[in-house]
Design a protein around this motif. Structure first.
Motif, PDB file in Angstrom:
ATOM      1  N   TRP A   1     -49.706  30.817   7.348  1.00  0.00           N
ATOM      2  CA  TRP A   1     -48.772  31.660   6.570  1.00  0.00           C
ATOM      3  C   TRP A   1     -47.405  31.682   7.241  1.00  0.00           C
TER       4      TRP A   1
ATOM      5  N   THR B   1     -41.922  30.547   7.113  1.00  0.00           N
ATOM      6  CA  THR B   1     -40.743  30.769   7.964  1.00  0.00           C
ATOM      7  C   THR B   1     -40.366  29.576   8.857  1.00  0.00           C
TER       8      THR B   1
ATOM      9  N   ALA C   1     -25.412  43.206  14.021  1.00  0.00           N
ATOM     10  CA  ALA C   1     -26.768  42.657  13.859  1.00  0.00           C
ATOM     11  C   ALA C   1     -26.758  41.146  14.133  1.00  0.00           C
TER      12      ALA C   1
ATOM     13  N   PHE D   1     -35.776  42.332  20.954  1.00  0.00           N
ATOM     14  CA  PHE D   1     -36.236  42.873  19.668  1.00  0.00           C
ATOM     15  C   PHE D   1     -37.672  43.368  19.726  1.00  0.00           C
TER      16      PHE D   1
ATOM     17  N   ARG E   1     -47.200  43.358   9.588  1.00  0.00           N
ATOM     18  CA  ARG E   1     -47.228  41.882   9.635  1.00  0.00           C
ATOM     19  C   ARG E   1     -46.015  41.250   8.974  1.00  0.00           C
TER      20      ARG E   1
ATOM     21  N   LEU F   1     -41.643  37.783  12.815  1.00  0.00           N
ATOM     22  CA  LEU F   1     -40.375  37.070  12.602  1.00  0.00           C
ATOM     23  C   LEU F   1     -39.452  37.014  13.819  1.00  0.00           C
ATOM     24  N   PHE F   2     -39.560  37.997  14.711  1.00  0.00           N
ATOM     25  CA  PHE F   2     -38.508  38.167  15.721  1.00  0.00           C
ATOM     26  C   PHE F   2     -38.961  37.820  17.143  1.00  0.00           C
TER      27      PHE F   2
ATOM     28  N   LEU G   1     -32.159  46.023   5.424  1.00  0.00           N
ATOM     29  CA  LEU G   1     -32.574  45.672   6.774  1.00  0.00           C
ATOM     30  C   LEU G   1     -32.032  46.741   7.713  1.00  0.00           C
TER      31      LEU G   1
ATOM     32  N   ARG H   1     -37.629  39.590   0.683  1.00  0.00           N
ATOM     33  CA  ARG H   1     -37.185  38.711  -0.422  1.00  0.00           C
ATOM     34  C   ARG H   1     -35.708  38.870  -0.714  1.00  0.00           C
TER      35      ARG H   1
ATOM     36  N   VAL I   1     -33.398  40.058   1.284  1.00  0.00           N
ATOM     37  CA  VAL I   1     -32.597  39.556   2.408  1.00  0.00           C
ATOM     38  C   VAL I   1     -32.476  38.034   2.311  1.00  0.00           C
ATOM     39  N   PHE I   2     -33.569  37.392   1.964  1.00  0.00           N
ATOM     40  CA  PHE I   2     -33.582  35.923   1.833  1.00  0.00           C
ATOM     41  C   PHE I   2     -32.494  35.463   0.849  1.00  0.00           C
TER      42      PHE I   2
ATOM     43  N   HIS J   1     -27.546  30.854  11.874  1.00  0.00           N
ATOM     44  CA  HIS J   1     -28.443  31.886  12.388  1.00  0.00           C
ATOM     45  C   HIS J   1     -29.884  31.463  12.102  1.00  0.00           C
TER      46      HIS J   1
ATOM     47  N   ALA K   1     -33.122  32.422  11.174  1.00  0.00           N
ATOM     48  CA  ALA K   1     -34.014  33.459  10.640  1.00  0.00           C
ATOM     49  C   ALA K   1     -35.231  32.837   9.985  1.00  0.00           C
TER      50      ALA K   1
ATOM     51  N   ILE L   1     -34.488  29.173   4.574  1.00  0.00           N
ATOM     52  CA  ILE L   1     -33.090  29.564   4.318  1.00  0.00           C
ATOM     53  C   ILE L   1     -32.176  28.400   4.719  1.00  0.00           C
TER      54      ILE L   1
ATOM     55  N   ASN M   1     -36.618  34.617  15.175  1.00  0.00           N
ATOM     56  CA  ASN M   1     -35.283  35.178  14.943  1.00  0.00           C
ATOM     57  C   ASN M   1     -34.913  36.048  16.144  1.00  0.00           C
TER      58      ASN M   1
ATOM     59  N   GLY N   1     -26.552  39.029   8.678  1.00  0.00           N
ATOM     60  CA  GLY N   1     -27.426  39.985   9.355  1.00  0.00           C
ATOM     61  C   GLY N   1     -27.362  41.346   8.691  1.00  0.00           C
TER      62      GLY N   1
HETATM   63  N1  ACO Z   1     -49.025  37.151   7.083  1.00  0.00           N
HETATM   64  C1  ACO Z   1     -49.707  37.073   5.930  1.00  0.00           C
HETATM   65  N2  ACO Z   1     -49.261  37.611   4.784  1.00  0.00           N
HETATM   66  C2  ACO Z   1     -48.083  38.253   4.808  1.00  0.00           C
HETATM   67  C3  ACO Z   1     -47.324  38.374   5.990  1.00  0.00           C
HETATM   68  C4  ACO Z   1     -47.846  37.788   7.168  1.00  0.00           C
HETATM   69  N3  ACO Z   1     -47.198  37.832   8.344  1.00  0.00           N
HETATM   70  N4  ACO Z   1     -46.204  39.062   5.713  1.00  0.00           N
HETATM   71  C5  ACO Z   1     -46.236  39.356   4.406  1.00  0.00           C
HETATM   72  N5  ACO Z   1     -47.370  38.884   3.866  1.00  0.00           N
HETATM   73  C6  ACO Z   1     -47.825  38.974   2.473  1.00  0.00           C
HETATM   74  C7  ACO Z   1     -47.216  40.142   1.761  1.00  0.00           C
HETATM   75  O1  ACO Z   1     -47.952  41.317   2.002  1.00  0.00           O
HETATM   76  C8  ACO Z   1     -47.345  39.693   0.313  1.00  0.00           C
HETATM   77  O2  ACO Z   1     -48.654  39.924  -0.118  1.00  0.00           O
HETATM   78  P1  ACO Z   1     -48.943  40.426  -1.628  1.00  0.00           P
HETATM   79  O3  ACO Z   1     -48.413  39.322  -2.493  1.00  0.00           O
HETATM   80  O4  ACO Z   1     -50.410  40.571  -1.625  1.00  0.00           O
HETATM   81  O5  ACO Z   1     -48.178  41.705  -1.750  1.00  0.00           O
HETATM   82  C9  ACO Z   1     -47.156  38.176   0.397  1.00  0.00           C
HETATM   83  O6  ACO Z   1     -47.396  37.827   1.775  1.00  0.00           O
HETATM   84  C10 ACO Z   1     -45.781  37.702  -0.024  1.00  0.00           C
HETATM   85  O7  ACO Z   1     -44.829  38.512   0.645  1.00  0.00           O
HETATM   86  P2  ACO Z   1     -43.273  38.259   0.467  1.00  0.00           P
HETATM   87  O8  ACO Z   1     -42.521  39.230   1.307  1.00  0.00           O
HETATM   88  O9  ACO Z   1     -42.937  38.213  -0.982  1.00  0.00           O
HETATM   89  O10 ACO Z   1     -43.179  36.790   1.067  1.00  0.00           O
HETATM   90  P3  ACO Z   1     -41.941  35.806   1.115  1.00  0.00           P
HETATM   91  O11 ACO Z   1     -42.328  34.481   0.618  1.00  0.00           O
HETATM   92  O12 ACO Z   1     -40.697  36.425   0.575  1.00  0.00           O
HETATM   93  O13 ACO Z   1     -41.733  35.622   2.698  1.00  0.00           O
HETATM   94  C11 ACO Z   1     -40.350  36.429   4.482  1.00  0.00           C
HETATM   95  C12 ACO Z   1     -41.465  36.733   3.492  1.00  0.00           C
HETATM   96  C13 ACO Z   1     -40.789  35.327   5.390  1.00  0.00           C
HETATM   97  C14 ACO Z   1     -40.057  37.679   5.290  1.00  0.00           C
HETATM   98  C15 ACO Z   1     -39.084  35.984   3.692  1.00  0.00           C
HETATM   99  O14 ACO Z   1     -38.832  36.866   2.637  1.00  0.00           O
HETATM  100  C16 ACO Z   1     -37.871  35.926   4.575  1.00  0.00           C
HETATM  101  O15 ACO Z   1     -37.773  35.127   5.471  1.00  0.00           O
HETATM  102  N6  ACO Z   1     -36.849  36.736   4.280  1.00  0.00           N
HETATM  103  C17 ACO Z   1     -35.641  36.760   5.059  1.00  0.00           C
HETATM  104  C18 ACO Z   1     -35.884  37.566   6.274  1.00  0.00           C
HETATM  105  C19 ACO Z   1     -34.763  37.452   7.272  1.00  0.00           C
HETATM  106  O16 ACO Z   1     -34.036  36.505   7.291  1.00  0.00           O
HETATM  107  N7  ACO Z   1     -34.659  38.487   8.071  1.00  0.00           N
HETATM  108  C20 ACO Z   1     -33.760  38.474   9.166  1.00  0.00           C
HETATM  109  C21 ACO Z   1     -32.477  39.096   8.841  1.00  0.00           C
HETATM  110  S1  ACO Z   1     -31.348  38.944  10.148  1.00  0.00           S
HETATM  111  C22 ACO Z   1     -31.085  40.428  10.994  1.00  0.00           C
HETATM  112  O17 ACO Z   1     -30.017  40.976  10.883  1.00  0.00           O
HETATM  113  C23 ACO Z   1     -32.133  41.049  11.823  1.00  0.00           C
END
Ligand code: ACO
Length: 329
Positions: free
Chosen positions: A34, A39, A114, A145, A154, A159-160, A194, A222, A224-225, A256, A258, A262, A286, A317
């Motif tokens: 996963w 990621t 951030a 972090f 989870r 992620l971090f 965030l 989602r 944020v992505f 960056h 993340a 992306i 990240n 961020g």
């Molecule tokens: N393991 C297994 N399943 C998980 C996990 C995990 N670690 N995390 C989430 N899931 C599940 C969710 O519960 C959800 O289940 P459901 O469908 O039964 O509800 C399913 O996986 C899909 O979850 P989504 O959040 O829709 O998954 P998505 O494909 O969007 O991926 C992710 C999630 C990786 C977080 C993505 O959205 C992402 O990378 N977003 C950007 C995040 C980012 O860049 N953050 C940093 C910002 S920078 C800063 O300033 C700190």
């Protein structure tokens, strides 16, 4: 126009402890499959109990000073980008100043933008040097972090990671080289995408804030992505246009770190081949404000950057902040 300011040296530091996706799957309901497919992250570094952000920052900082063939006595300014300071007060920059023996005349402060923090710090330090506030600036992005992650969530804890990266800025030898430009921006309406809601003046530390896990990062992944791709692609186009550069003139993009997806989307959007992007998030996750200077230092040391090359730095961020910078080496 002031004097041209250039990066004279780079350095980075990541804690020794490696935590793999398999390790995390023993902690929360997740899997290597996963995390890797969603990621691109395979492992991250986690700092020890006696390794606060200042320690990571100081190690990266001294490496950059040595790389610049300077000593701590030559540093007139310390700008440290972080959202995970040692303490709310004093600044982590002051702790780093003391650890490295940087002279007392140096202005030292932290900056919070951030994951865009390093680009904000770079531009602030450049402007202060151009304004005559010293000859050399130490600019650091550093984060521990792991102390702000909810190890029961989870969706965020995978992620971090912890790390630090640093550069030394000073006068460019040749005025055509150095930091060509930097654009910064913020969409302050998106603070809830965030955030770490607790611990500040809005929700001061209390039994309630601890019980409701408000001191940990909260993220709408989602959204944020989508915002990340939009603001970074926009920032890239804007700065290329301003400097009358085309995408094929960019030899190296340091985004960056993340999420690999992306970066892949950005590569398609900007029509810059993925091979020209520096990607090390598979090994570090990240690392927020540390991610760009860490990737930059690794790219330089791996021989991916040559004299005359033009690099494009891109970040987004929490805030939602964003920025872009162009460097001619
Ligand atoms: N393991 C297994 N399943 C998980 C996990 C995990 N670690 N995390 C989430 N899931 C599940 C969710 O519960 C959800 O289940 P459901 O469908 O039964 O509800 C399913 O996986 C899909 O979850 P989504 O959040 O829709 O998954 P998505 O494909 O969007 O991926 C992710 C999630 C990786 C977080 C993505 O959205 C992402 O990378 N977003 C950007 C995040 C980012 O860049 N953050 C940093 C910002 S920078 C800063 O300033 C700190």
């Amino acid at each position: 126009m002031g004097p041209s300011i250039a990066i004279l040296g780079t350095g980075s530091y990541a804690p020794a402890k490696i935590v793999s996706n398999h390790d995390l799957s023993r902690l929360v309901d997740t899997s290597d499959e996963w995390i890797t497919t969603r990621t691109g992250i395979r492992e991250r570094r986690i700092a020890g109990q006696h390794e606060p952000t200042s320690e990571l920052a100081a190690r990266a900082g001294i490496a950059a000073i040595v790389d610049a063939r300077l000593t701590s006595a030559d540093i007139d300014l310390v700008v440290l980008a972080t959202v995970t300071p040692d303490m709310p007060m004093p600044s982590t920059a002051c702790v780093v100043q003391h650890k490295l023996g940087i002279p007392v005349h140096a202005a030292c402060f932290d900056l919070n933008a951030a994951c865009t923090g390093f680009l904000y710090a770079l531009e602030v330090a450049r402007a202060l040097l151009v304004a005559g506030r010293g000859r050399h600036a130490l600019v650091i992005g550093a984060e521990k972090f792991s102390g702000f992650l909810d190890w029961q969530d989870r969706a965020t804890c995978v992620l971090f990671g912890d790390a630090a990266g640093a550069v030394v800025l000073g006068r460019a030898v040749d005025s055509r080289h150095g930091l060509l430009g930097c654009n910064l921006g913020a969409e302050g309406g998106a603070t809830d995408l965030l955030c770490i809601p607790g611990g500040g003046s809005l929700h001061p530390p209390s039994a309630h804030s601890v019980e409701h896990r408000q001191h940990y990062i909260k993220m709408k992944g989602r959204e944020v992505f989508k915002s990340a791709v939009r603001v970074m692609a926009g920032a890239a186009r804007e700065i290329l246009e301003q400097h009358r550069l085309t995408a094929d003139q960019i030899t190296c993009v340091i985004p960056h770190q993340a999420n690999r997806r992306i970066i892949e989307t950005l590569s398609k959007d900007l029509e810059i081949p993925l091979e020209r992007f520096v990607i090390n998030l598979d090994r570090y996750g990240n690392t927020s404000a540390a991610s760009i200077p860490l990737a930059l230092d690794e790219a330089r040391r791996a021989g991916r950057i040559h004299a005359g090359d033009i690099s494009l730095l891109l970040a987004f961020g929490a805030g939602l902040t964003y920025g872009s910078a162009l460097i001619r080496w």
